[in-house]
Each structure stands twice: as C-alpha cells, then as structure tokens.
Scaffold this motif. Structure first.
Motif: not given
Length: 283
Positions: A86, A92, A120, A122, A127
């Motif tokens: 991130n 992260t 992106y 994660s 997000e």
C-alpha cells in the motif's frame, strides 16, 4: 478553458494555451497549477513512473513525492507485481516492519511480467478510493471547429545559445521561407512561435533555452519588418512535446552517436502555430 488565462500559461507556466492538458497526464493545466502544485508541462512531476493524473485520481498518492508514505519504496514499486504493498501505508501488513524492510516474494501476481503496475489490490488492506473528477471537465469545443495549423522549421542555433547558426545552410533558408510566409500572408494572420528541444540535458534548461530561441525568432521577424500584430507571442516547451519518441538511456547507449543525433534533432525545432488563418479570419 483550463482555468488559466492564456497570458499566465505563456508567461508564467510555459504551458500550451491551445490545450487544456499540455502534458497529457490526465490533469488540466489549471488543476496542476492551482490545486495540486504539480508541473503542468511534465506528466510525472516526481519522476516515480506514475503520471500525475493517475496519482491524484487512481491511487490517491502524492504526485509531488515519489514515496508518498516514506517507507523507502517508490509509489510505483509498491503498486508493482513485485511488492503489491500500500503506497499510502508504510507498514502494509501492520507487523511493525516498514514495507521496504519487510520480506516479500519476487512475484505476487500472474500475467504482470514482473514490473507492470496493475490496478491497486491489497486484499484486506484499504484500497485507494476510485477516481473522482476534481473539477468539471472543460467544455467540449464546437464540432465545426478545425484543428490549429502548425508547421515546423529547422532553424539551427549555436550550442547552448539562442544565436542563429548561419553556417548551417538550412538555417538561413528556413528563416527566409518563414519571413516570406509572414510577409505575404494577409494582415489578419496571427501566429505563436514555439520552441522545442530534445530530452538530453536538464529539463529546466531545455525549457529556458527553447523559450529564448523562440523569442529570438520572433525578434528577428520583427526586425525584418513583420507587423507585430501578426505574432501573438513566443514560448518554449522544452522537451515536453516531442515530435518523435527518443530512446531510453539504456537504448541510447547502444546506438551510434550519429544515429542518436538524427533522432534528437527531429525534436529540436521551431514551430509556428497558426492561431488565426487568412482563410478563416473573416469567419
């Protein structure tokens, strides 16, 4: 209609007053200058391999900082397949180790080629929100509007100066052709003299030098008797608007000096943008 007056664009910011997004990065020149304080003539202000528009709208990262969360990884690296961390959170996975020091597998997603930057994702991590326009889009020009005419002239200058290189025969020939065009055109003609540079050297110097050279051509035309009303102004764009794509530094090292120069010289040019043509000046 980008939120900046034409004078501000030409004099203060060196952007194109005929284009709302000079560097084509997804942000209008006005948004870059007034809201985000980014470089409106460079699509990637912080040189982190993400365009300013993607950083603002898609990833919510800082387009002025290559490492938004200051964890030792650039924003582009965090969004790449190698890390998938991130870029807004230095840790992260919340394990007490910043992302740049945390062990990560070399590949985390298939089909990305190892270095691409996918949207992106994660997992359980937050997000970045979806892109939302920061301001209303610029009004669409009337369908009947015709694109501006623009033509280039190969006018050579002495190295790192705005002095004409008259030892190159094309310089005098192109100056005379430009002078004839300006003198023989109707009184209502209005043009902008634009200077452009190749990408070698510091970008700020390229922009400064291209601006000086454009102004030198304007001054020369006025000295030859061209009415001042025919020339709206002169501006340098540096290497922000290349005519051809130049090789990457790695590719350039493998090329002969002559071949590399043949490519770069195409981007070093004076262009004449016709703001008001004789054919349409009465329309």
């Amino acid at each position: 209609n980008d939120g900046l007056t034409d004078g501000e664009e030409i004099i203060d910011h060196h952007t194109n007053p005929l284009q709302a997004d000079t560097d084509n990065d997804g942000l209008t020149d006005g948004a870059e200058v007034l809201s985000h304080r980014t470089n409106a003539a460079h699509p990637d202000t912080d040189n982190d391999r993400l365009t300013d528009g993607d950083e603002v709208y898609r990833y919510k990262t800082d387009p002025k900082s290559a490492d938004t969360d200051r964890d030792g990884l650039t924003d582009a690296d965090e969004l790449s397949c190698r890390y998938q961390t991130n870029p807004l959170n230095p840790d992260t996975d919340h394990d007490g180790v910043i992302d740049s020091k945390d062990k990560t597998p070399a590949e985390k997603c298939a089909g990305c080629g190892g270095g691409g930057i996918p949207p992106y994702e994660s997992g359980s991590q937050a997000e970045p929100p979806k892109a939302e326009p920061a301001s209303p889009p610029a009004p669409t020009p009337p369908p009947a509007a015709k694109p501006r005419k623009k033509f280039a002239k190969d006018i050579r200058f002495k190295l790192d100066s705005d002095e004409f290189d008259l030892t190159a025969p094309e310089t005098r020939q192109n100056l005379e052709e430009l002078l004839a065009y300006m003198q023989e055109s109707c009184d209502n003609l209005s043009v902008m003299i634009e200077g452009h540079a190749s990408s070698e050297g510091p970008s700020d110097r390229n922009r400064e030098l291209s601006d000086l050279r454009a102004r030198r051509v304007q001054a020369w035309l006025l000295e030859q008797g061209v009415p001042a009303a025919k020339i709206r102004g002169a501006i340098g764009y540096g290497s922000a608007q290349p005519r051809v794509k130049e090789p990457s530094p790695a590719a350039a090292r493998k090329m002969s000096r002559d071949r590399l120069e043949d490519i770069r010289r195409l981007n070093r040019r004076i262009e004449v943008a016709v703001l008001r043509d004789c054919e349409t000046s009465n329309g």
